[in-house]
Design an enzyme around this catalytic site. Structure first.
Site, mmCIF file in Angstrom:
data_model
loop_
_atom_site.group_PDB
_atom_site.id
_atom_site.type_symbol
_atom_site.label_atom_id
_atom_site.label_comp_id
_atom_site.label_asym_id
_atom_site.label_seq_id
_atom_site.Cartn_x
_atom_site.Cartn_y
_atom_site.Cartn_z
ATOM 1 C CE1 TYR A 135 53.628 32.387 37.361
ATOM 2 C CE2 TYR A 135 53.647 31.978 34.997
ATOM 3 C CZ TYR A 135 52.950 32.238 36.150
ATOM 4 O OH TYR A 135 51.585 32.361 36.104
ATOM 5 C CE LYS A 190 52.024 36.933 52.832
ATOM 6 N NZ LYS A 190 50.732 37.402 53.382
ATOM 7 C CG ASP A 222 47.748 39.279 52.601
ATOM 8 O OD1 ASP A 222 48.503 40.238 52.313
ATOM 9 O OD2 ASP A 222 47.729 38.777 53.742
ATOM 10 C CG ASP A 246 49.024 34.182 36.570
ATOM 11 O OD1 ASP A 246 48.489 34.483 35.480
ATOM 12 O OD2 ASP A 246 48.836 33.081 37.132
ATOM 13 C CG ASP A 250 43.200 35.898 35.459
ATOM 14 O OD1 ASP A 250 43.859 36.399 34.524
ATOM 15 O OD2 ASP A 250 42.709 34.750 35.422
HETATM 16 C C1 IPM Z 1 48.786 34.588 31.720
HETATM 17 C C2 IPM Z 1 48.509 33.096 31.728
HETATM 18 C C3 IPM Z 1 49.856 32.377 31.632
HETATM 19 C C4 IPM Z 1 50.633 32.711 32.878
HETATM 20 C C5 IPM Z 1 49.747 30.837 31.421
HETATM 21 C C6 IPM Z 1 48.917 30.502 30.209
HETATM 22 C C7 IPM Z 1 51.106 30.215 31.320
HETATM 23 O O1 IPM Z 1 47.780 32.727 32.846
HETATM 24 O O2 IPM Z 1 49.359 35.087 30.734
HETATM 25 O O3 IPM Z 1 48.432 35.241 32.700
HETATM 26 O O4 IPM Z 1 50.474 32.063 33.928
HETATM 27 O O5 IPM Z 1 51.421 33.635 32.815
HETATM 28 MG MG MG Z 2 47.123 34.359 34.013
#
Ligand code: IPM
Ligand code: MG
Length: 364
Positions: A135, A190, A222, A246, A250
């Site tokens: 990042y 990884k 993975d 990240d 999710d």
């Molecule tokens: C998160 C989001 C952010 C990230 C984006 C909006 C930059 O997806 O906070 O997970 O990738 O960290």
């Molecule tokens: Mg995110």
């Protein structure tokens, strides 16, 4: 106690209004000051993270953040896009430790896309390193390739990198968090392919020597993605790098069936933090009054606990949210047959009522 309120874009302003209402209902003395961030700040000041907003965030004891982003900014040069606001805050404030709990509320077990028995009682904590990795790694950019499969072709590149102190500090955070829970950490890497993550694995293993009471397991990313949907309850604390975190966070949030319920905290080395819901700005439903404010309200609870040393107030908010769910109130995202569909404001009002001891009445 000074709280910077940064509502942002899309549903950000609506959900933040409810969280502020809840904070005010606690009868504690906060100073709250708001500022524009993201697309809203770009429109007003030409930058998603204006100097004035950054200074307010730096001066505050804690930051409550809504959400940023809208498709209409997708064509802007990268530095002006709303996402740069949150990335800039993380970087400028040194918010390296990101806590993303994935908690399946008893009342919402059936909202998950997994079988109820796989997620009932799910309570995992993803700890994502937030200021390093690919990042932020330099160099990055576009150029003409001098080697590789197509010398002379246009190419783009990013740099994945982690230094020893960056890995050490997040490993300490994870082991200490695990001590407060079921004492088990899964470090996701990884290492079979990437030098950066072999180093990650080595350093996490070294730090672990200081925590003999905590169990450490290593897992490739993975496989971790697979195990999360196969047997999510086998995890307790997951610690991983910025990019894997990240993606996995999710995935984990969706197991609970209700991303609209999940708060998060991003802390610096002295536990000053930025608190935000795990979901985004949802421009498709912005302004309609239907967004779920509970993730933001629960983020305010996390803020009280981690940065403002008010655990009792945090408990009050969390109990109020549970009471509201038990009373059958649901925003559209978590609604199911037999429950009462409410809007953003009604949901916030119900949490306030539960906090102030009023009864919640439901009409189905
Ligand atoms: C998160 C989001 C952010 C990230 C984006 C909006 C930059 O997806 O906070 O997970 O990738 O960290
Ligand atoms: Mg995110």
């Amino acid at each position: 106690m000074k709280i910077a309120i940064l509502p942002g874009d899309g549903i950000g302003t609506e959900i933040m209004a409810e969280a502020v209402k809840v904070l005010n209902a606690l009868d504690l003395s906060f100073e709250m000051e708001s500022a524009l961030v993201g697309g809203a700040a770009y429109e007003a000041h030409g930058h998603p993270l204006p100097e004035s907003t950054l200074n307010l965030a730096k001066a505050a004891d804690a930051i409550l953040f809504g959400a940023v982003g809208d498709w209409k900014y997708d064509k802007l040069e990268r530095q002006f896009r709303p996402e740069q606001a949150i990335l800039g805050l993380r970087k400028h404030l040194g918010l390296f430790a990101n806590f993303r709990p994935a908690l399946c509320y008893e009342q919402l077990t059936h909202a998950s896309s997994l079988k109820p028995e796989l997620v009932a009682g799910l309570d995992i904590l993803i700890i994502r390193e937030l200021t390093g990795d690919i990042y932020f790694g330099q160099p990055r950019g576009r150029r003409t390739a001098v080697d590789g499969h197509f010398p002379g072709a246009e190419e783009a590149f990013d740099t994945m990198r982690y230094s020893r102190p960056e890995i050490e500090r997040i490993a300490h955070v994870a082991f200490q968090a695990a001590r407060q829970r079921s004492k088990k950490v899964t470090s996701v890497d990884k290492a079979n392919v990437l030098e950066t993550f072999q180093f990650w694995k080595d350093v996490v293993t070294e730090v672990h020597a200081q925590y003999p009471d905590v169990e450490l397991q290593h897992m490739y990313v993975d496989n971790a993605a697979m195990q999360l949907v196969k047997a999510p309850k086998a995890f307790d604390v997951i610690v991983t790098g910025n990019m894997f975190g990240d993606i996995l966070s999710d995935e984990a949030s969706m197991l609970t069936g209700s991303i609209g319920m999940l708060p998060s905290a991003s802390l610096d080395k002295s536990s000053k933090g930025l608190y935000e819901p795990s979901h985004g700005s949802a421009p498709d439903i912005a302004g309609k009054g239907v967004a779920n404010p509970l993730a933001t309200i629960l983020s305010a609870a996390m803020m009280l606990r981690f940065s403002l040393q008010q655990p009792a107030a945090a408990d009050r908010i969390e109990s109020a949210v549970k009471a509201v769910l038990s009373a059958g109130l649901r925003t559209g995202d978590i609604w199911s047959e037999g429950t009462k569909k409410v809007g953003t404001r009604e949901m916030g009002d119900a949490v306030v009522a539960a906090i102030t001891g009023k009864t919640i009445t439901t009409k189905t």
